[in-house]
Design an enzyme around this catalytic site. Sequence first.
Site, PDB file in Angstrom:
ATOM      1  N   GLY A  52       0.769  -1.229   0.215  1.00  0.00           N
ATOM      2  CA  GLY A  52       0.017  -0.037   0.039  1.00  0.00           C
ATOM      3  C   GLY A  52       0.849   1.234  -0.021  1.00  0.00           C
ATOM      4  O   GLY A  52       1.996   1.234   0.181  1.00  0.00           O
ATOM      5  N   ASP A  53       0.033   2.320  -0.094  1.00  0.00           N
ATOM      6  CA  ASP A  53       0.870   3.856  -0.153  1.00  0.00           C
ATOM      7  C   ASP A  53       1.449   4.227   0.861  1.00  0.00           C
ATOM      8  O   ASP A  53       2.644   4.467   0.908  1.00  0.00           O
ATOM      9  CB  ASP A  53      -0.076   4.620  -0.560  1.00  0.00           C
ATOM     10  CG  ASP A  53      -0.046   5.236  -1.843  1.00  0.00           C
ATOM     11  OD1 ASP A  53       0.259   4.622  -2.545  1.00  0.00           O
ATOM     12  OD2 ASP A  53      -0.504   6.438  -2.045  1.00  0.00           O
TER      13      ASP A  53
ATOM     14  N   ALA B  39       2.669   2.422   3.388  1.00  0.00           N
ATOM     15  CA  ALA B  39       3.893   1.386   3.695  1.00  0.00           C
ATOM     16  C   ALA B  39       5.090   1.985   2.734  1.00  0.00           C
ATOM     17  O   ALA B  39       6.191   2.184   3.133  1.00  0.00           O
ATOM     18  CB  ALA B  39       3.419   0.000   3.295  1.00  0.00           C
TER      19      ALA B  39
ATOM     20  N   LYS C 133      -4.542   5.696  11.921  1.00  0.00           N
ATOM     21  CA  LYS C 133      -5.705   6.405  12.002  1.00  0.00           C
ATOM     22  C   LYS C 133      -6.335   6.124  10.506  1.00  0.00           C
ATOM     23  O   LYS C 133      -5.299   5.774   9.673  1.00  0.00           O
ATOM     24  CB  LYS C 133      -5.684   7.881  12.355  1.00  0.00           C
ATOM     25  CG  LYS C 133      -4.665   8.483  11.364  1.00  0.00           C
ATOM     26  CD  LYS C 133      -5.113  10.074  11.330  1.00  0.00           C
ATOM     27  CE  LYS C 133      -5.815  10.267  10.158  1.00  0.00           C
ATOM     28  NZ  LYS C 133      -5.252  10.617   8.906  1.00  0.00           N
TER      29      LYS C 133
ATOM     30  N   GLU D 241      -3.198  22.334   2.901  1.00  0.00           N
ATOM     31  CA  GLU D 241      -2.631  21.707   1.958  1.00  0.00           C
ATOM     32  C   GLU D 241      -2.851  22.375   0.583  1.00  0.00           C
ATOM     33  O   GLU D 241      -3.982  22.644   0.406  1.00  0.00           O
ATOM     34  CB  GLU D 241      -2.928  20.186   1.960  1.00  0.00           C
ATOM     35  CG  GLU D 241      -1.866  19.362   2.557  1.00  0.00           C
ATOM     36  CD  GLU D 241      -2.375  17.972   2.859  1.00  0.00           C
ATOM     37  OE1 GLU D 241      -1.551  17.184   3.454  1.00  0.00           O
ATOM     38  OE2 GLU D 241      -3.292  17.579   2.258  1.00  0.00           O
TER      39      GLU D 241
ATOM     40  N   HIS E 200      -5.053  14.776  14.313  1.00  0.00           N
ATOM     41  CA  HIS E 200      -3.734  15.744  14.368  1.00  0.00           C
ATOM     42  C   HIS E 200      -3.812  16.984  15.149  1.00  0.00           C
ATOM     43  O   HIS E 200      -3.407  17.352  16.002  1.00  0.00           O
ATOM     44  CB  HIS E 200      -3.472  15.995  12.892  1.00  0.00           C
ATOM     45  CG  HIS E 200      -2.973  14.874  12.032  1.00  0.00           C
ATOM     46  ND1 HIS E 200      -2.558  13.332  12.565  1.00  0.00           N
ATOM     47  CD2 HIS E 200      -3.218  14.500  10.536  1.00  0.00           C
ATOM     48  CE1 HIS E 200      -2.749  12.614  11.649  1.00  0.00           C
ATOM     49  NE2 HIS E 200      -2.758  13.199  10.453  1.00  0.00           N
TER      50      HIS E 200
ATOM     51  N   LYS F 227      -8.431  24.688  12.098  1.00  0.00           N
ATOM     52  CA  LYS F 227      -8.775  25.102  10.880  1.00  0.00           C
ATOM     53  C   LYS F 227      -8.002  23.923  10.012  1.00  0.00           C
ATOM     54  O   LYS F 227      -6.814  23.872  10.086  1.00  0.00           O
ATOM     55  CB  LYS F 227      -8.578  26.478  10.278  1.00  0.00           C
ATOM     56  CG  LYS F 227      -8.687  26.989   9.393  1.00  0.00           C
ATOM     57  CD  LYS F 227      -8.316  28.341   9.091  1.00  0.00           C
ATOM     58  CE  LYS F 227      -8.466  29.214   7.873  1.00  0.00           C
ATOM     59  NZ  LYS F 227      -8.482  30.402   7.846  1.00  0.00           N
TER      60      LYS F 227
ATOM     61  N   ARG G 222      -8.062  30.620  -0.189  1.00  0.00           N
ATOM     62  CA  ARG G 222      -7.859  30.671   1.486  1.00  0.00           C
ATOM     63  C   ARG G 222      -9.152  29.558   2.106  1.00  0.00           C
ATOM     64  O   ARG G 222      -9.259  29.361   3.240  1.00  0.00           O
ATOM     65  CB  ARG G 222      -8.091  31.867   2.169  1.00  0.00           C
ATOM     66  CG  ARG G 222      -7.264  32.934   1.739  1.00  0.00           C
ATOM     67  CD  ARG G 222      -7.478  34.323   2.616  1.00  0.00           C
ATOM     68  NE  ARG G 222      -7.678  33.977   3.938  1.00  0.00           N
ATOM     69  CZ  ARG G 222      -6.672  34.088   4.836  1.00  0.00           C
ATOM     70  NH1 ARG G 222      -5.567  33.929   4.586  1.00  0.00           N
ATOM     71  NH2 ARG G 222      -7.170  33.931   6.059  1.00  0.00           N
TER      72      ARG G 222
HETATM   73  C1  BG6 Z   1      -2.615  12.342   7.105  1.00  0.00           C
HETATM   74  C2  BG6 Z   1      -4.084  12.618   6.389  1.00  0.00           C
HETATM   75  O1  BG6 Z   1      -3.044  11.656   8.225  1.00  0.00           O
HETATM   76  O2  BG6 Z   1      -1.785  13.536   7.076  1.00  0.00           O
HETATM   77  C3  BG6 Z   1      -3.505  13.206   4.862  1.00  0.00           C
HETATM   78  O3  BG6 Z   1      -4.563  11.505   6.106  1.00  0.00           O
HETATM   79  C4  BG6 Z   1      -2.737  14.322   4.963  1.00  0.00           C
HETATM   80  O4  BG6 Z   1      -4.911  13.515   4.225  1.00  0.00           O
HETATM   81  C5  BG6 Z   1      -1.457  13.809   5.930  1.00  0.00           C
HETATM   82  O5  BG6 Z   1      -2.276  14.867   3.678  1.00  0.00           O
HETATM   83  C6  BG6 Z   1      -0.872  15.155   6.067  1.00  0.00           C
HETATM   84  O6  BG6 Z   1       0.536  14.827   6.803  1.00  0.00           O
HETATM   85  P1  BG6 Z   1       1.795  15.697   6.800  1.00  0.00           P
HETATM   86  O7  BG6 Z   1       2.877  15.259   7.742  1.00  0.00           O
HETATM   87  O8  BG6 Z   1       2.071  15.939   5.353  1.00  0.00           O
HETATM   88  O9  BG6 Z   1       1.050  17.252   6.996  1.00  0.00           O
END
Ligand code: BG6
Length: 483
Positions: free
Chosen positions: A16-17, A19, A157, A225, A249, A332, A463
């Site tokens: 998977g991605d 891993a 998660k 992001e 997070h 946010k 934004r």
């Molecule tokens: C993951 C989320 O937990 O964290 C992703 O599922 C997100 O959607 C990623 O892109 C962001 O992680 P980082 O460390 O790049 O901020």
Amino acid sequence: VPEIVCLSIIVLGASGDLAKKKTFPALFHLYSQGFLPPDEVHIFGYARTKISDDKLRNRIHGYIVSDRSASPSEDVSKFLNLVKYVSGSYDSAEGFQLLDKEIEKQETSKCSREGSSQRLFYLALPPSVYPSVCKMIRKYCMNKSDLGGWTRVVVEKPFGKDLDSAEKLSSQIGELFDETQIYRIDHYLGKELVQNLLVHRFANRFFLPLWNRDNIDNVQIVFREDFGTEGRGGYFDEYGIIRDIIQNHLLQVLCLVAMEKPVSLKPEHIRDEKVKVLQSVLPINDEEVVLGQYVGYRDDPTVPDHSNTPTFATVILRLHNERWEGVPFILKAGKALNSRKAEIRVQFKEVPGDIFQCQKQGRNEFIIRLQPSEAMYMKLTVKQPGLEFSTVQSELDLSYRQRYQGVTIPEAYERLILDTIRGDQQHFVRRDELKVAWKIFTPLLHRIDNGEMNPFPYQPGSRGPAEADELSAKAGYVQTDGY
Ligand code: BG6
């Protein structure tokens, strides 16, 4: 270097991605820094696809070398030689019996020194298969050494979708493993500046008397992001931004910003304090939530045409306790925004009886930038240098790249995997913590799932919805630096 005698690391979901992109590169970096001695460690990939050891090695090779290209190729090939592959399904007794046999083979042949065997199972898998995988591990793959050792499982998660499903999952896994064997990973807890929060808060006299409702106006914790959910729309649509980023997070970061000083640095003491913060969160008011979905999100073929899943959310949390009563915590998060950034912005109240018109220049603000370019900086008012007596806003800046030149900041996963090997659960989410975290967001999530709250559209690269900025401003947040 941890005291390893014979350690097997088994990455389930090896093709998977997660891993490929995170787990194997993290293991490689631990290996190349000497944390995984080659004669005492072996690594297995396990997944359904029938492929050879070499095919798996080829697949992960690209991610390992592109990640930190400075690694000598000798290290890369030595590491890849440690990796073996076993294929099987996630509920097959046969597959897990075979896996156990392969692990044992390595344990007896390779780890010739007498000692304990340690087995670390990393579930880079969707939570729907956690119960069956854990059952199989428990039944067929536990460490059997008479000389002690351990078996630990790392779970990723999203751990559940709401309070009930998370509790059900916790009970299913809890029947098979002790809490001390379960490592619920939230990779934000492995980030350098998140780990620094405890030090920043409790080792600096500067901040101790200021960190409360008397001085702080609001706290904003932001994740942005600059790319969308392309390629993982199917997963994302089922969860949405609150389950993907905010409930875990950002909430974990909030706990570290808001918690009281723990009795000691023992993991249990720290986690006890985090739970208290979560318990003090008041029910979320719908008026203090703005959801968004970027235009074009539904063009992804894996996303349903009428999806109302939020790709953006601002949620204000309020804590009912002596330190934080009345201080909004503005969480946010958004995909496809104008930048990639994660930061904590602590805005202080105005100076009472101000004689300089500081307010015009902006208030005191303390910013912790988690990524990119880790930094802590403080906005403060100074006299404008020169003959005139006027004031201007300036910064005290601790930029990690400049201050700690030559120091490589480890990847979050690297650090957290090392913690699991060492048996340190400080940076992992405890069952009761997870439960309260879900309790906070479940009513809101259910309202969203039932279509009672809909996201505002926003343009990719923006934004986010203007309504979100209005909400933050209403809560007292004053926009600075364009953020
Ligand atoms: C993951 C989320 O937990 O964290 C992703 O599922 C997100 O959607 C990623 O892109 C962001 O992680 P980082 O460390 O790049 O901020």
